[in-house]
Design a protein around this motif. Structure first.
Motif, mmCIF file in Angstrom:
data_model
loop_
_atom_site.group_PDB
_atom_site.id
_atom_site.type_symbol
_atom_site.label_atom_id
_atom_site.label_comp_id
_atom_site.label_asym_id
_atom_site.label_seq_id
_atom_site.Cartn_x
_atom_site.Cartn_y
_atom_site.Cartn_z
ATOM 1 N N THR A 197 3.630 8.257 -12.500
ATOM 2 C CA THR A 197 2.374 7.508 -12.411
ATOM 3 C C THR A 197 1.727 7.671 -11.041
ATOM 4 O O THR A 197 0.504 7.832 -10.930
ATOM 5 N N GLU A 198 2.528 7.634 -9.975
ATOM 6 C CA GLU A 198 1.975 7.773 -8.634
ATOM 7 C C GLU A 198 1.252 9.104 -8.480
ATOM 8 O O GLU A 198 0.148 9.164 -7.922
ATOM 9 N N GLN A 199 1.839 10.178 -8.974
ATOM 10 C CA GLN A 199 1.199 11.486 -8.888
ATOM 11 C C GLN A 199 -0.119 11.497 -9.657
ATOM 12 O O GLN A 199 -1.122 12.061 -9.195
ATOM 13 N N ALA A 200 -0.128 10.856 -10.823
ATOM 14 C CA ALA A 200 -1.345 10.799 -11.630
ATOM 15 C C ALA A 200 -2.455 10.058 -10.894
ATOM 16 O O ALA A 200 -3.622 10.471 -10.919
ATOM 17 N N ILE A 201 -2.104 8.957 -10.219
ATOM 18 C CA ILE A 201 -3.090 8.174 -9.476
ATOM 19 C C ILE A 201 -3.597 8.944 -8.264
ATOM 20 O O ILE A 201 -4.802 8.954 -7.975
ATOM 21 N N LEU A 202 -2.697 9.618 -7.571
ATOM 22 C CA LEU A 202 -3.105 10.372 -6.389
ATOM 23 C C LEU A 202 -4.010 11.544 -6.760
ATOM 24 O O LEU A 202 -4.960 11.857 -6.028
ATOM 25 N N PRO A 222 0.813 -1.210 0.000
ATOM 26 C CA PRO A 222 0.000 0.000 0.000
ATOM 27 C C PRO A 222 0.852 1.267 0.000
ATOM 28 O O PRO A 222 1.728 1.446 0.853
ATOM 29 N N GLY A 223 0.644 2.114 -1.001
ATOM 30 C CA GLY A 223 1.405 3.346 -1.118
ATOM 31 C C GLY A 223 2.800 3.171 -1.664
ATOM 32 O O GLY A 223 3.568 4.130 -1.707
ATOM 33 N N ASP A 224 3.134 1.990 -2.109
ATOM 34 C CA ASP A 224 4.492 1.708 -2.598
ATOM 35 C C ASP A 224 4.422 1.126 -4.003
ATOM 36 O O ASP A 224 4.222 -0.074 -4.194
ATOM 37 N N ILE A 225 4.527 1.997 -5.013
ATOM 38 C CA ILE A 225 4.643 1.540 -6.392
ATOM 39 C C ILE A 225 5.960 2.069 -6.946
ATOM 40 O O ILE A 225 6.417 3.143 -6.570
ATOM 41 N N LEU A 239 -4.680 5.194 -19.107
ATOM 42 C CA LEU A 239 -5.515 6.070 -18.289
ATOM 43 C C LEU A 239 -5.602 5.553 -16.858
ATOM 44 O O LEU A 239 -5.572 4.344 -16.624
ATOM 45 N N THR A 240 -5.728 6.465 -15.916
ATOM 46 C CA THR A 240 -5.935 6.077 -14.524
ATOM 47 C C THR A 240 -7.377 5.636 -14.320
ATOM 48 O O THR A 240 -8.279 6.025 -15.057
ATOM 49 N N CYS A 241 -7.585 4.834 -13.280
ATOM 50 C CA CYS A 241 -8.891 4.222 -13.037
ATOM 51 C C CYS A 241 -9.111 4.092 -11.537
ATOM 52 O O CYS A 241 -8.142 4.020 -10.763
ATOM 53 N N GLY A 242 -10.382 4.031 -11.114
ATOM 54 C CA GLY A 242 -10.687 3.836 -9.702
ATOM 55 C C GLY A 242 -10.112 2.543 -9.156
ATOM 56 O O GLY A 242 -9.706 2.483 -7.982
ATOM 57 N N THR A 243 -10.053 1.494 -9.982
ATOM 58 C CA THR A 243 -9.437 0.243 -9.536
ATOM 59 C C THR A 243 -7.954 0.438 -9.268
ATOM 60 O O THR A 243 -7.399 -0.151 -8.333
ATOM 61 N N ASP A 244 -7.305 1.278 -10.063
ATOM 62 C CA ASP A 244 -5.886 1.582 -9.822
ATOM 63 C C ASP A 244 -5.710 2.280 -8.472
ATOM 64 O O ASP A 244 -4.747 2.018 -7.742
ATOM 65 N N VAL A 245 -6.637 3.178 -8.157
ATOM 66 C CA VAL A 245 -6.582 3.878 -6.864
ATOM 67 C C VAL A 245 -6.716 2.877 -5.722
ATOM 68 O O VAL A 245 -5.952 2.905 -4.749
ATOM 69 N N LYS A 246 -7.709 1.964 -5.826
ATOM 70 C CA LYS A 246 -7.898 0.956 -4.779
ATOM 71 C C LYS A 246 -6.679 0.049 -4.678
ATOM 72 O O LYS A 246 -6.264 -0.320 -3.571
ATOM 73 N N PRO A 268 5.282 -8.470 -5.739
ATOM 74 C CA PRO A 268 4.962 -7.359 -6.645
ATOM 75 C C PRO A 268 4.204 -7.833 -7.882
ATOM 76 O O PRO A 268 4.381 -8.953 -8.339
ATOM 77 N N PHE A 269 3.356 -6.947 -8.399
ATOM 78 C CA PHE A 269 2.658 -7.236 -9.645
ATOM 79 C C PHE A 269 2.409 -5.929 -10.386
ATOM 80 O O PHE A 269 2.385 -4.848 -9.807
ATOM 81 N N GLY A 270 2.222 -6.048 -11.693
ATOM 82 C CA GLY A 270 1.901 -4.886 -12.499
ATOM 83 C C GLY A 270 0.427 -4.565 -12.396
ATOM 84 O O GLY A 270 -0.379 -5.398 -11.988
#
Length: 345
Positions: free
Chosen positions: A325-330, A11-14, A37-44, A55-57
């Motif tokens: 990517t992390e900034q985009a998801i946040l 969690p919080g580590d990508i 594109l970012t997605c709500g599933t990516d956020v979860k 780890p997984f993609g």
């Protein structure tokens, strides 16, 4: 040859790491992504992980150009502009034979094996065969990348029973909720949209919602919706698109007698909800959960994208390189945007 890809560790580590560009096997292709594109599933996934061991993609709303094709591939060649959905059913298990492919026992969900946040992505043979499409010359990559979420919203809409002229409430105006709004409007519904974000409510209005309700401005969300229905009887169908258990309960309380409630947002595992059994029984409510989509609906969603039924300009805001990517998801998680876009060279 090396590529950059994003892996989830905790969690919080990508992390953005280097890996070998994949080599396609029988029936497979490799896509050089142009956008993800970012997605709500990516956020979860970012916040709490998924059911796989890290780890997984991850990431699954992508489009790009065919970089390599494996033996036996007939419909695609290097250089084709394509979009691949993130899944495909097996076609031969009990559920597929029953006509319920979203429940497939061997459903391939490619985002966690060959995550879309990557410069190159391997597409398994069943997805190549069933759910990969040539992008028309006049379609932008961002537009094509909306295929997966639109297919989910279209499937949910098709699984909801309402007639033209009926009143439907969409609870939650994130990307999926907004697509539900648009699909219900196109199917002839009078749509009420609920959210707490003024910008997303404005987009819902633009996409055809007749009434928007900012839930911060009302004490009882269900009653506020009921008050906007003919004779204050309640909505013909209520759609839950937030993934919050408390909103499941709210949605169930706004349906009219004989109405339907669709639960599409997936709450955290172990969540529970409480319904009034007297209301459920004597008002003959229909409540159903719907998950994911099907190849038939994916095909329909792609046709709708070609028709411009929804447009990327209404859904995709900012662009980021893969390193951010992390900034985009946040930013997506904050609600300041509907979606963000990772752009590759």
């Amino acid at each position: 040859m090396k590529m950059k890809r994003v892996l989830y560790y905790a969690p919080g580590d990508i992390r953005v790491e280097e890996a070998d560009v994949p080599t396609p096997g029988e029936g497979e292709i490799v896509i050089k992504n142009k956008v993800t594109l970012t997605c709500g599933t990516d956020v979860k996934t970012y916040k709490r992980g998924y059911r796989y061991e890290p780890p997984f993609g991850f990431g699954h709303e992508c489009s790009g150009v065919v970089y390599a094709v494996g033996p036996g591939v007939k419909n695609f060649v290097v250089g084709d502009r394509v979009v691949a959905h993130n899944s495909a059913p097996c076609g031969h298990c009990y559920y597929c034979k029953k006509g319920e492919p979203s429940m497939c026992e061997s459903l391939i969900q490619n985002q966690f094996k060959n995550g879309g946040y990557a410069e190159y992505q391997l597409i398994p043979a069943p997805i190549v065969e069933q759910n990969t499409f040539h992008i028309p010359d006049n379609m932008e990559y961002k537009q094509a990348a909306l295929l997966e979420p639109l297919a989910c919203a279209l499937y949910g809409t098709e699984m909801t029973h309402f007639d033209m002229g009926d009143t439907v409430c969409v609870n939650g105006c994130g990307p999926i909720g907004l697509m539900f709004v648009r699909m219900c409007v196109l199917r002839g519904a009078r749509v009420i949209a609920c959210d707490m974000n003024p910008e997303r409510l404005a987009t819902a209005k633009k996409l055809g919602a007749e009434i928007v309700i900012n839930i911060k401005d009302v004490e009882d969300q269900a009653q506020a919706v009921i008050d906007q229905t003919p004779e204050k009887r309640g909505v013909d169908a209520a759609i839950e698109a937030t993934g919050l258990a408390q909103v499941w309960e709210i949605a169930a309380n706004m349906a009219r007698p004989g109405g339907e409630v669709l639960f599409f947002g997936g709450p955290k595992k172990g969540s529970t909800v409480t319904f009034d059994t007297n209301k459920f029984h004597y008002q003959q409510l229909t409540m159903k959960g719907v998950f994911h989509t099907t190849p038939q609906v994916v095909n329909g969603a792609f046709e709708l994208l070609k028709m411009g039924a929804i447009k990327a300009d209404d859904f995709v805001q900012n662009e980021y390189p893969i390193e951010e990517t992390e900034q985009a998801i946040l930013e997506h998680a904050s609600g300041k945007v509907i979606k963000n876009c990772i752009v590759y060279d």
